[in-house]
Write a protein that holds these residues in place. Structure first.
Motif, PDB file in Angstrom:
ATOM      1  N   LYS A  39       0.823  -1.211   0.000  1.00 13.66           N
ATOM      2  CA  LYS A  39       0.000   0.000   0.000  1.00 13.66           C
ATOM      3  C   LYS A  39       0.854   1.257   0.000  1.00 13.66           C
ATOM      4  CE  LYS A  39      -3.769  -2.399   2.383  1.00 13.66           C
ATOM      5  NZ  LYS A  39      -4.590  -2.504   3.612  1.00 13.66           N
ATOM      6  N   ASP A  40       1.909   1.281   0.814  1.00 11.67           N
ATOM      7  CA  ASP A  40       2.757   2.467   0.897  1.00 11.67           C
ATOM      8  C   ASP A  40       3.541   2.699  -0.386  1.00 11.67           C
ATOM      9  OD1 ASP A  40       1.859   3.028   3.400  1.00 11.67           O
ATOM     10  OD2 ASP A  40       3.772   2.706   4.430  1.00 11.67           O
TER      11      ASP A  40
ATOM     12  N   THR B 243       1.295   4.225  -2.844  1.00 12.37           N
ATOM     13  CA  THR B 243       1.039   5.612  -2.450  1.00 12.37           C
ATOM     14  C   THR B 243       2.191   6.518  -2.859  1.00 12.37           C
ATOM     15  OG1 THR B 243      -0.356   4.943  -0.593  1.00 12.37           O
ATOM     16  CG2 THR B 243       0.620   7.135  -0.478  1.00 12.37           C
TER      17      THR B 243
ATOM     18  N   HIS C 225      -4.957   0.382  -4.501  1.00  9.55           N
ATOM     19  CA  HIS C 225      -5.796   1.558  -4.269  1.00  9.55           C
ATOM     20  C   HIS C 225      -6.807   1.820  -5.373  1.00  9.55           C
ATOM     21  CE1 HIS C 225      -3.598   2.486  -0.671  1.00  9.55           C
ATOM     22  NE2 HIS C 225      -2.454   2.648  -1.312  1.00  9.55           N
TER      23      HIS C 225
END
Length: 270
Positions: free
Chosen positions: A57-58, A61, A81
């Motif tokens: 996820k990071d 991002t 995402h």
């Protein structure tokens, strides 16, 4: 499925240069997570074999954030995402960590994959392996490169002259892969599976593997690999047909000299 060389504008070149910087920055963060993976919380998706962590996820991002700063009107599609519609016809397709199962268990066949589409065609693709510091990159009509040096698919004429990469998931029955493996082995070929579609497709572009086949794959796993192989002189099936971008499709990619034989073995006609 691809842009032509004459379609590459200064806007596209600017994005391609940015992509090379952002994927390396994301790779540095991913490698840091990998080196302290015992601290990560692991989540399971609908398929128990499909796992995700804060690292996935990071990293996505980071790629979105750095890209949005320069190109705020572009759209995004990522494994973690989802899709974000842009105000123009540029779309970034992101797999932040392809090979998460390997990543979380301490094995190194994982990578970051980023593709750029303009309209309904692929403009550029990049796959970065932080473990080896190998960046595979291709801009439509400008060839495929590994850390800046040109790469080319194998010149093999027979499946006996190289090793095939394969993939499978629980989205499809095993029966959709097993007949192909039987035909490949019966023809004297051999295969490997390392857990990362994007990495194995990059290896096809670089001439390390003779081809790659998976009965169903998602766009973020393979779009970068597709243009890498095309620009390296190989052949890819028409993945984007029938809304492949959103629904996924089978993927077959190979050195040009064995494409006809592999199409017969897989039953893919285009």
């Amino acid at each position: 499925m691809y842009l032509d060389a004459q379609d590459i504008t200064p806007e596209l070149k600017q994005r391609f240069e940015h992509a090379q910087k952002v994927i390396r920055a994301a790779g540095e963060k991913a490698l840091d997570y990998f080196n302290r993976r015992d601290e990560l919380t692991i989540e399971t998706k609908a398929d128990p074999q499909d796992v995700v962590s804060i690292a996935d996820k990071d990293v996505e991002t980071i790629i979105r954030g750095m890209t949005r700063e320069l190109f705020p009107d572009d759209g995004f599609m990522g494994e973690e995402h989802g899709q974000e519609t842009g105000k123009n016809d540029f779309l970034w397709v992101i797999d932040p960590i392809d090979g998460t199962a390997c990543f979380l268990t301490g094995m190194r066949p994982w990578c970051i994959s980023v593709a750029l589409m303009k309209g309904d065609r692929i403009a550029a693709g990049l796959v970065y392996d932080p473990n080896t510091d190998e960046l595979f990159a291709a801009l439509a009509g400008h060839g495929a490169h590994l850390n800046g040096a040109p790469i080319h698919s194998q010149k093999s004429k027979s499946v006996t002259e190289g090793v095939m990469g394969v993939g499978i998931s629980h989205r499809v029955p095993a029966a959709e892969l097993l007949p192909f493996l039987d035909k490949l082995l019966s023809s004297g070929g051999m295969f490997i599976r390392n857990g990362s579609c994007a990495l194995m497709m990059s290896y096809v572009a670089a001439g390390r593997l003779i081809g790659y086949f998976e009965p169903h794959i998602n766009g973020w796993d393979c779009l970068a690999g597709i243009i890498l192989i095309k620009e390296a002189g190989g052949w890819c099936s028409a993945f984007l047909d029938n809304d492949g971008l959103n629904k996924g499709n089978p993927i077959l990619a190979s050195a040009s000299g064995v494409a006809a034989d592999l199409r017969v073995m897989t039953g893919l006609t285009s």
